[in-house]
Write an enzyme that holds these catalytic residues in place. Structure first.
Site, PDB file in Angstrom:
ATOM      1  N   CYS B  87      -1.634  25.094 -60.658  1.00  0.00           N
ATOM      2  CA  CYS B  87      -0.960  26.660 -61.080  1.00  0.00           C
ATOM      3  C   CYS B  87       0.615  26.509 -60.388  1.00  0.00           C
ATOM      4  O   CYS B  87       1.561  26.746 -60.029  1.00  0.00           O
ATOM      5  CB  CYS B  87      -1.808  27.486 -60.762  1.00  0.00           C
ATOM      6  N   HIS B 204      -6.926  24.811 -63.104  1.00  0.00           N
ATOM      7  CA  HIS B 204      -7.576  25.221 -61.890  1.00  0.00           C
ATOM      8  C   HIS B 204      -8.792  24.353 -61.128  1.00  0.00           C
ATOM      9  O   HIS B 204      -9.592  24.491 -62.206  1.00  0.00           O
ATOM     10  CB  HIS B 204      -7.905  26.809 -61.526  1.00  0.00           C
ATOM     11  N   GLU B 206     -10.023  23.802 -59.070  1.00  0.00           N
ATOM     12  CA  GLU B 206     -11.271  24.025 -57.860  1.00  0.00           C
ATOM     13  C   GLU B 206     -11.934  25.159 -58.349  1.00  0.00           C
ATOM     14  O   GLU B 206     -12.903  25.848 -57.727  1.00  0.00           O
ATOM     15  CB  GLU B 206     -10.221  24.507 -56.273  1.00  0.00           C
TER      16      GLU B 206
END
Lengths: 89, 235, 741
Positions: B87, B204, B206
């Site tokens: 990002c 994302h 994560e």
């Protein structure tokens, strides 16, 4: 000496500008049907101390190349003029 | 065991989430690296996480790319170290010219936080060794400026060289306009640098690290990094 | 002593002549310009609660789990495992009416500061919003601006925006309501208080430079808006979420390293209220030298500096021996800090400008001695008549037509277009995201999760403020319970009109009494809150709108529930009973065109028992889904379960008071839940309900692609989805991206 640089950063002509489209539609919705197109960019005012105008212009050009404009998608242009130094506080 | 360094710029906020994914979930070595530090020794992978570094002022990532740590990151990449930009991290990598192109405002002109389906276009990269070719990964996006742009020549080159790593697709596996959450050219969600060791992606991974949160698919990318790092050691 | 003062001066500081005379009597002299400004700020309604204080004392605020009750920057509740949840709700109505983007953004910023000033890490925000109808371009502008402001601030700062509510009523035109709630987590033993102590300790100001923004913001919020208010445009500040994030990181590091004595954020009335409140809580005095405050603008007076409401600033009280360490932390984050004063043992506020003393006021005059107002409250006869009116339910619409109209109405349509512009996942804790009843955030390192919600109903409160306020509390608790979590505590935001009007003060008293009753019955203490009065424009008040923010605890996150139907073949059961309760309902307003009648009846004991059934059933894992029934009644609740799950349902239902379809489908009877469970679990569920004397009915089955309710309603999922998903967008020309993906 004190100079004021006015910098315009705009998207390169071929790059799509979604913000410009939204603004154009917004204007048309308000009755400004005569609007054909809108491109949105950035306007920066920079206070610079330099020896002379040429020096100031050179420095501002460096600022544009290095940080203020992204050469992949943006163009820049600027004006520099001498101003009276701000009074010492 | 791989060693991750997660860079923190002023305004970064997903460093904690990345740390959670690699350290808590995958039990790897990880440390946070404040942007003023320059020491990247001992790391297998540098992660540039998501957030609004410097408030995204001027352009997302434009100011962060000049942070002291970035010089070290550029050298690290030059020496073949693995760099993962997520990002805002992807935005920084483009601004730093470690990756081509630029990330612009979403076509909708709105911030979007939505799940996306990514198709793995190249399962042979250091980051996707744990994925199967054309595998679909459920990974969310959360950005206002994720619209990937590069000129036609660059895009052709990226596609031709297999450097488009992830693409937004719909549930039928089609890279349709409806599947594109931000207007990116060719539904591009993630790309690889020329050396094969730098990856930038807008979604994302994560956040996709635990079933409790909706999906664990993101872990595959981190696992890919771990495997690649271990291979390097083995050589 | 006859006080001589120019009325325009008094108007600027929003003090009455009586109050001025009081000040003169207390000081023993006339106050100077700076002192008058300080009194004006501290005695404003916004800072002093002079009208609402006596009423607020009725609210229950104690309990086993209460770690911090009202009186600090936020409230805190023990959730076990050594953790406490810190939370508060606050309004930013007046600034948002003038400049919605900046007003909403700074509202979020302010409430975040209230949470991290206690040392808690902000883990969620919610926003309760109310606007006038969207066919009015001004309301569309306000709506878009507020949503944009909330998103821009929260997304940049890095806190997930996980919930809230959005309502549209005529009365909020020109008086939008923007109530922002923040929730944080902290280790219970690290909770920081804003109570200065230690004569000789240094007072530091850190964060943004001080400018002229927002001077008289506190007083601005204490008067009605008029056309002249537009000229007060400078009263709105532009927030800087990036700076706030750095400020938070620095402050939390200071707390972690135990480097501060007290910490207080600067909000309404800026440096004045922070310094006064922080020192008063500690029973000490404080000296401030304004010449040491960094300014953003030139030629600022002491008055300007003391009253400036520049955002993103914190006041920190530090032991001189730790000052170097404190500055080291600030430098790390490139934050600027000024040493601006000292704690004393005088019990006074002394303001200096360099060597000149420019103000000298005993603190208790600013906090304890102000005259409390006891306005007269009177129920307006027309209102009482309206609430007791015998309703004639007449509509041209058939039940399916009413159903689709309601589903597409701005108050009931899907809000997904709004919350997908908010980052609702950052921090990796969001387990139940927006769109359901309450949001659920897991607590890492434990099996727990906290449920959070905001709820209110201005229309019910308009018709009967006490009943409406009770319902707001019950509704919030129901939303929490629907996730499987136990309600713990409340933060309330009371939004009302001009309390100097007898009917408004009556609304306020009744509402507070209603909240007190419900919170006591449901055992949820009020640990923090906010009051916003004078929400009127040119004489017209908003509906009385108490908003309840509530936090709950789920001991095992694996036992969480959401509204979405999950399996074809599951049975649909209603807990509670449908009765004739159309007063103040969405159906009555949207399909009949009236706002009248008594709000639905609420039996707090039945409510409590019904919630107990759901909690026990959730704990025993008897339920596959759970949803509370509220606005729009059973038909809308059922539709939401179907639409969120992508599954239809074939159901039938009855009402206690007969078989009128409009009653069965749209009555807003309280204390009801729609649950689904595996067929084999239905007998156990019904036995559980019986054990608690709670009525239950099997409504039908989950499955198919149609939403059917009795012989009156049979709508395809696709048709329902189109109405529901497009409803809010259709109203205002934004978020137009077609059906949700």
């Amino acid at each position: 000496m004190s100079y004021l640089a006015e910098v315009h950063v705009t998207l390169k002509p071929l790059v799509n500008d979604p913000a410009g489209l939204v603004i154009r539609d917004g204007l048309r919705n308000l009755g400004f049907h005569e609007v054909d197109g809108v491109r949105a960019g950035k306007y920066l005012v920079i206070e610079v101390d330099a020896e002379n105008k040429v020096d100031a212009r050179y420095r501002v050009e460096e600022m544009c190349k290095k940080l203020l404009a992204n050469p992949v998608i943006e163009d820049y242009r600027f004006d520099v003029r001498e101003v009276e130094a701000a009074p010492q506080a | 065991m791989a060693s991750f360094g997660i860079v923190v710029f002023p305004g970064t906020w997903s460093e904690r989430d990345c740390y959670y994914a690699v350290h808590d979930r995958l039990r790897q070595d990880a440390r946070l690296i404040w942007h003023k530090e320059r020491d990247l020794s001992g790391l297998d992978c540098v992660v540039l996480p998501g957030g609004f570094s410097y408030g995204d002022h001027l352009r997302a990532g434009a100011i962060a790319r000049f942070s002291p740590v970035m010089q070290s990151v550029v050298e690290f990449a030059r020496r073949g170290g693995l760099v993962l930009g997520i990002c805002n991290g992807f935005q920084v990598l483009c601004e730093a010219h470690l990756l081509p192109g630029a990330l612009m405002r979403n076509a909708s002109c709105e911030f979007r936080c939505v799940p996306t389906l990514l198709r793995v276009e190249n399962a042979d990269t250091a980051f996707t060794v744990d994925c199967a070719a054309e595998e679909r990964l459920s990974i969310p996006i959360s950005h206002g400026e994720g619209n990937y742009y590069a000129d036609a020549d660059t895009v052709a080159r990226l596609e031709g060289d297999g450097r488009v790593v992830f693409r937004y697709v719909d549930e039928h596996g089609e890279a349709s306009p409806e599947a594109n959450p931000n207007g990116s050219v060719n539904n591009i969600a993630g790309i690889l640098g020329e050396g094969g060791n730098v990856l930038g992606m807008m979604p994302h991974p994560e956040r996709s690290c635990e079933d409790l949160l909706g999906s664990e698919d993101g872990l595959k990318i981190f696992r890919g990094v771990i495997r690649s790092a271990e291979r390097v050691l083995a050589r | 002593m006859t006080a001589i003062v120019d009325p325009r001066v008094l108007h600027e500081v929003a003090l009455t002549e009586t109050e001025y005379e009081q000040i003169v009597a207390l000081l023993g002299r006339q106050p100077n310009h700076v002192e008058l400004g300080i009194f004006g700020a501290m005695w404003s309604e916004h800072c002093s609660y002079k009208t609402s204080k006596p009423l607020l004392r009725q609210l229950p605020s104690t309990g086993d789990r209460v770690v911090q009750g009202p009186g600090e920057n936020a409230g805190a509740v023990d959730i076990g495992d050594g953790w406490a949840v810190v939370f508060k709700i606050e309004s930013h109505n007046h600034p948002s009416a003038i400049e919605p983007h900046a007003g909403a953004a700074t509202g979020v910023g302010g409430i975040l500061r209230d949470v991290f000033t206690m040392g808690a890490f902000p883990v969620a925000t919610l926003d309760s919003l109310r606007f006038g109808p969207l066919d009015n371009p001004r309301n569309r502008f306000l709506f878009g601006g507020v949503v944009g402001g909330i998103g821009d601030y929260g997304n940049c700062f890095g806190v997930p925006t996980v919930g809230g509510e959005i309502y549209f009523e005529d009365c909020y035109t020109d008086n939008p309501l923007v109530n922002a709630m923040a929730v944080g987590l902290i280790r219970k033993d690290r909770l920081m208080r804003a109570s200065a102590s230690g004569a000789g300790n240094k007072v530091m100001l850190v964060g943004a430079d001080t400018g002229r923004d927002g001077i008289h913001g506190a007083t601005f919020a204490s008067v009605e808006l008029t056309e002249a208010s537009e000229e007060r445009r400078p009263a709105v500040q532009v927030g800087n979420p990036f700076l706030e994030k750095l400020l938070m990181e620095a402050c939390l590091e200071l707390v972690d390293k135990e480097l501060v004595v007290a910490m207080q954020d600067l909000g309404a009335a800026g440096l004045t209220s922070s310094a006064v409140e922080c020192a008063s809580r500690g029973g000490v005095g404080i000296d401030i030298d304004v010449s040491r405050v960094s300014r953003r603008e030139e030629h600022m007076s002491a008055y300007d500096v003391m009253l400036s409401e520049s955002q993103e600033r914190m006041l920190i009280v530090v032991d001189p021996e730790r000052e170097l360490d404190v500055n080291r932390v600030f430098r790390k984050y490139d934050l600027h800090a000024d040493d601006i004063g000292e704690i004393t043992d005088t019990g006074e506020l002394r303001v200096f400008d360099g060597d000149d003393q420019v103000a000298h006021i005993p603190l208790r005059l600013l906090t304890d001695e102000l005259p409390i107002r006891h306005p007269e409250g009177r129920a307006p006869k027309e209102r009482l008549d309206l609430a007791t009116e015998k309703l004639i339910i007449h509509t041209e619409l058939t039940p399916p037509e009413s159903f689709l109209k309601l589903l597409a109405s701005p108050n009931l349509a899907s809000r997904r277009g709004v919350w997908r512009t908010y980052d609702h996942q950052v921090q990796n804790n969001t387990v139940v995201h927006p769109g359901g009843d309450a949001a659920l955030l897991r607590v890492k390192g434990t099996r727990k999760a906290i449920a959070v919600t905001t709820d209110g109903n201005g229309r019910y409160c308009f018709l009967d403020p006490r009943a409406g306020a009770r319902i707001a509390v019950a509704e919030a608790a129901r939303n929490i319970v629907a996730t499987g979590a136990r309600p713990l505590a409340v933060t309330d935001c009371l939004n009302f009109g001009n309390p100097e009007k007898p009917e408004v003060f009556w609304e306020l008293s009744e509402s507070v009494a209603g909240i007190a009753e419900a919170c006591t019955a449901l055992q949820v203490p009020v640990v923090s809150g906010n009051v916003s009065l004078y929400n009127d424009t040119s004489g017209t008040s908003i509906y009385p709108t108490p908003v309840i923010g509530m936090v709950g605890l789920l001991d095992d996150v694996e036992k969480r529930l959401t509204p979405a139907f999950r399996h074809h073949g599951d049975m649909v059961v209603q807990l509670g009973q449908t009765r004739l309760d159309l007063g103040g309902s969405e159906f009555l307003r949207t399909c009949v065109g009236r706002i009248a009648g008594a709000p639905p009846r609420l039996d707090l004991d039945l409510e409590k028992r019904t919630q107990a059934v759901v909690l026990e059933a959730a704990d025993d894992e008897l339920l596959r889904s759970c949803h509370d029934v509220s606005d729009g009644g059973l038909a809308i609740a059922l539709a939401e379960c179907c639409l969120l799950g992508g599954l239809g349902a074939d159901c039938d239902a009855v009402a206690e008071d007969g078989a009128d379809p409009d009653v069965v489908l749209f009555s807003e009877s309280q204390s009801r839940f729609i649950v689904s469970c595996a067929p084999r679990d239905v007998p156990r569920l019904r036995d559980l309900a019986k054990k608690h004397s709670v009525p239950s009915q099997v409504l039908g089955l989950v499955g198919g692609d149609t939403i059917s309710l009795g012989r009156w309603l049979s709508i395809s999922l696709d048709e329902a989805a189109a109405a529901w998903e497009g409803g809010l967008a259709a109203g205002q020309g934004g978020f137009t991206e077609g059906p949700a993906r």
